[in-house]
Design an enzyme around this catalytic site. Sequence first.
Site, PDB file in Angstrom:
ATOM      1  CE  LYS A 126      56.832  18.308  70.715  1.00 36.03           C
ATOM      2  NZ  LYS A 126      57.945  17.871  71.573  1.00 36.03           N
ATOM      3  CD  GLU A 148      61.095  33.535  71.842  1.00 32.57           C
ATOM      4  OE1 GLU A 148      62.124  33.609  71.139  1.00 32.57           O
ATOM      5  OE2 GLU A 148      61.058  33.070  72.972  1.00 32.57           O
ATOM      6  CB  CYS A 153      65.780  32.285  72.332  1.00 30.60           C
ATOM      7  SG  CYS A 153      64.520  32.830  73.467  1.00 30.60           S
ATOM      8  CD  GLU A 163      69.609  30.459  69.261  1.00 31.45           C
ATOM      9  OE1 GLU A 163      68.998  29.755  68.450  1.00 31.45           O
ATOM     10  OE2 GLU A 163      69.049  31.171  70.116  1.00 31.45           O
TER      11      GLU A 163
END
Lengths: 309, 493, 380
Positions: B199, B273, B307, B404
């Site tokens: 997806k 991850e 990331c 983040e």
Amino acid sequence: MSDTTFARLDVLKTYKLYVGGKFPRSESGRVYEVTKATSAAGAAGKREWLANVPLGTRKDARDAVLAARKAVKGWAGTTAYNRGQVLYRVAEMLQGRREQFAAEVAVSEGIGPKKAAALVDAAIDRWVWYAGWTDKVAQIAGGANPVAGPYFNLSTPEPTGVVGIVAPQAGYGHSLLGLVSVIAPAIATGNTVVVAAAAAAPLPALSLGEVLATSDVPGGVVNIISGRTADIAPTLASHQDVNALDLTGAIAADGPGAAAALEAAAADTLKRVVRPELDPFAQDWTNAPGTDRLLSFLETKTVWHPMGI
Amino acid sequence: MAKKKNTEQPAAKPAGGLFTYAPAPESPAAAGDIASSYGHFIGGQFVDSSGSEALKTVNPATEEVLAEFAQGTEEDVDRAVAAARKAFGDWSALPGSERAKYLFRIARIIQERGRELAVLESIDNGKPIRETRDFDIPTVAAWFFYYAGWADKLDYAGFGPNPRPLGVAGQVIPWNFPLMMLAWKVAPALATGNTVVLKPAETTPLTALRFAEICRQAGLPKGVVNIVTGDGRTGAALTAHPDVNKVAFTGSTPVGRAIARQLAGSRKKLSLELGGKAANIVFDDAPIDQAVEGIVNGIFFNQGHVCCAGSRLLVQESVQDELLDALKRRMSTLRVGDPLDKNTDIGAINSAAQLARITELTEAGEAEGADRWSPECELPGTGFWFRPTLFTGVSQAHRIAQEEIFGPVLSVLTFRTPAEAVEKANNTPYGLSAGIWTEKGSRILWTAERLKAGVVWANTFNKFDPTSPFGGYKESGYGREGGRHGLEAYLDV
Amino acid sequence: MPLTGRSRSGIEWRARTPRSYRVPVRPQVSVRPRWVVALADYYARRYAALVTMSTVAANAPGVAGSGLADVAASEASLRRFLHGLPGVDQVGLEARAAALGTRSIKTTAKAYGIDLAISMIDLTTLEGADTVGKVRALCAKGRTPDPTDPTTPRVAAICVYPDMVATAKDALRGTDIQVASVATAFPAGRAALPVKLADTADAVAAGADEIDMVIDRGAFLSGRHLDVFNEIVAVKEACKRPDGSSAHLKVIFETGELQTYDNVRRVSWLAMLAGADFIKTSTGKVAVNATPPVTLLMLEAVRDFRAATGVQVGVKPAGGIRTTKDALKYLVMVNETLGDDWLTPHWFRFGASSLLNDLLMQRQKLATGRYSGPDYVTVD
């Protein structure tokens, strides 16, 4: 000189927890009765009393995590060669107390003395197996990566940190060999552990603490708590300062639902989880261990550096 | 904390004084035909969704709708998993050498259609064509090329003889590197004999759908790769599907945590991850000009939608002024604008939602007392844009030092000693990556050993290679992608 | 410390390209960019200990007030200074240069860049076979690079051996094209100092506007930094004319022989401290000449040197730059590393010969829309 003859009364051991290199009683002050197993799978009916062991609590588990965390830096920082020697020393110490452990394994698992002794021998040999791995695992789990560019690139395995372990509660050899099979690979690579001992068969585990304490294993590297796994394991699973969770004994202890709940709790801090076997009672701990567990509590760190003049 | 407010304007002038670069736009037509609407790719063909809900993907640089695509239903997911299950038997039984050739074919077709994919990715994602052309698409091809070679060599990968695939892999990927994340997931899965249902992210489905065409060109057996589009609901249906044996997810830590919880008690293998808040540590003896480049590349590469971005600059106090002045000077030359212009360094923020999040966090940074600085640069009138931004006077307690941001925003903290640098670098629940800048070799190794991060870039940053394992410590996830290590996530070991 | 924009030799420069070049006027201290101030302060602090050390001053104007005055007081202090400069990471430097090389320069930007590049060329002939005729032809080419298009800018300078200076000077009379002469036993530099100084003085006397000297690479590589420094100081002295003016001094490092980027950064600072007006990569006579990373590094050096001292120094990559594409890459590097201040022939030059014709062919193509060929530009 007296004429009276009597049988000498044995001196019984007070079993204690092993936390931070010391042997505390449970902070609760409570104990529970451990009885003799009549067969490997356990049997109904009246059991023979063996000992009162500490009923470890959530607080004991938290204290153990603190001790384990404190020990990480030093233990992970020792050389792999040194860790190998320490693990080999454990084998030596265990060898010296072979008879005691054989007796404890026999009553813990409800097996005969010959089989129990063989299981202790296997446990000793397992320490030796992992002692030899400490300075080799980096070579099979890491290495240079040939990246397409002017860079030196090296992957090395590092310990994950603090590992919470629900010790094997079932299966052939679980009480000592199984226990050693989960502790040794975790600490061989530099992790420290907090172990929820087999609730029904904690005597070899608590005695193992005594061996570890006299084997150059620094305090806090291995912490062993007896008691209800349903109290101890959830504390480890939800503790934010635990990095990984070995649920080997979780299904046998409290059922698949409880094991799943522990895994779900571990998800909150994204702990690395080793799941239990579907049928832990069928597990035979004498089987060759392979490297799976050794590699389960490692993080691969990859370092890049340019190559130039 | 209280540092004096810097009211002075930046010294460096923006590029484009005497020597102004004329527009050098890549042609949007090179992206090939984009259909007005897309269904799912299941069992080797495009099929309509069982539901009627459609989502739209927009070009974040213009806010124009590029295409509609299906919101995958549970039924759609079920169909795709069934197709993957059906294909698994033959695919896993195929000799590795044959599987390898399919992957080599895919790698080659990606190279052949590189320009098309680069332009399409830039349009759908907003990232500069310079990056899709020079980084994303070449990396995609390299990933397939690398894992192709593993397919018939798994016996030698260190997982024992004849390691077995897991079965059907459900893979959910993010929008920051759409096709590259697909490659990171699909290539190792297929090499090891698994089949996949993937997806793509709901803001960037187009290159994944184009990849379906590539699978067809490569003659890949039907059902080996299935692509179901949709938002998080579709992803949740996929990861929850009982006939999925393996879940691989790249994305945010909260979603990763939810998936880990969802899979608790199942026998599905999981690799994650997740997020990061990497420290980029600059010591006083760093090669200063290269450090500045590394800092810029670390946080402004891909608009900071990375990331492993070096979002926390930890600079030794004794070189702080020199470094920050050089950094500001360099930031002033960054070219923000049309992603299809070959000279653009920073493109569009991927979505309005992401722009809102970046805006919120930077406002929090100001509110908490950090000093904000951005170079002067004109932003286009339409689309989602954010100036490269620097925060100084940041402390560990600030949100911009902890959360983040996933945008072109750098938080600067200082340290006095190497031990303090390591302590601050590790003081985060994340542990994906870190950077070290010093000319002293032993200090690099000392520091690298102590950093709790899966990837440590020393005197470089944001380098990736299919041979090099990538993945995090702690709440940045588990498992590694890339290299021999990357095989493990798709093998029953 | 004053920020002066004058070239050290005081040579006046005039606009020649379609966009007029301002004679650069440096901002005064009060409006100096903050980073410049900070960097200058930084260097002053960093090298404060050296300031008190000795008596021999660094040669460059502006250096006196920068805290760098005494770095050349002794071999030890000079070495300490040069080795205290920030290191250079080869891979990072080369990656940055390559990234700048991917800029796409099209249409108006290309037209601007081509004309700018032409105006920055030191059109060079340095052959043993050079003759008066050859040099005259080259000068004619420099004056009128494209006879079919009078809007074509002239080159910056004609670069020759010392014995051809008079010929070139004569051929360029009435233009503002400079005559540059190599000197100091070019290209090897292996001669006694008096010979090198005589070589220089001879060229200056013959009318050279600019002197391209070579450093003693052997001395540098063997760690005799002060010898290299003193030689530059001496040559600079020899550049003086009787009227008190001075020929512009370009210092050639032969970076291909210095091998490491750390050496290039050090030698750049050494030469600038010694008074170089320009720093130049190469002689064009060895295997490795100008490269984008070496040039980028030298651009960074002049940027940092101005920040520390207020003195602006020019940069000249030479050798191996043959195509328009190459030249545009260099201009992009100048633009994005130094900006407008260096985007003039006053502060940036190309040492080249065949480059000119490629620029002319590209220029014709832009003008006519047709691709040109070598038969449509003159061979001189």
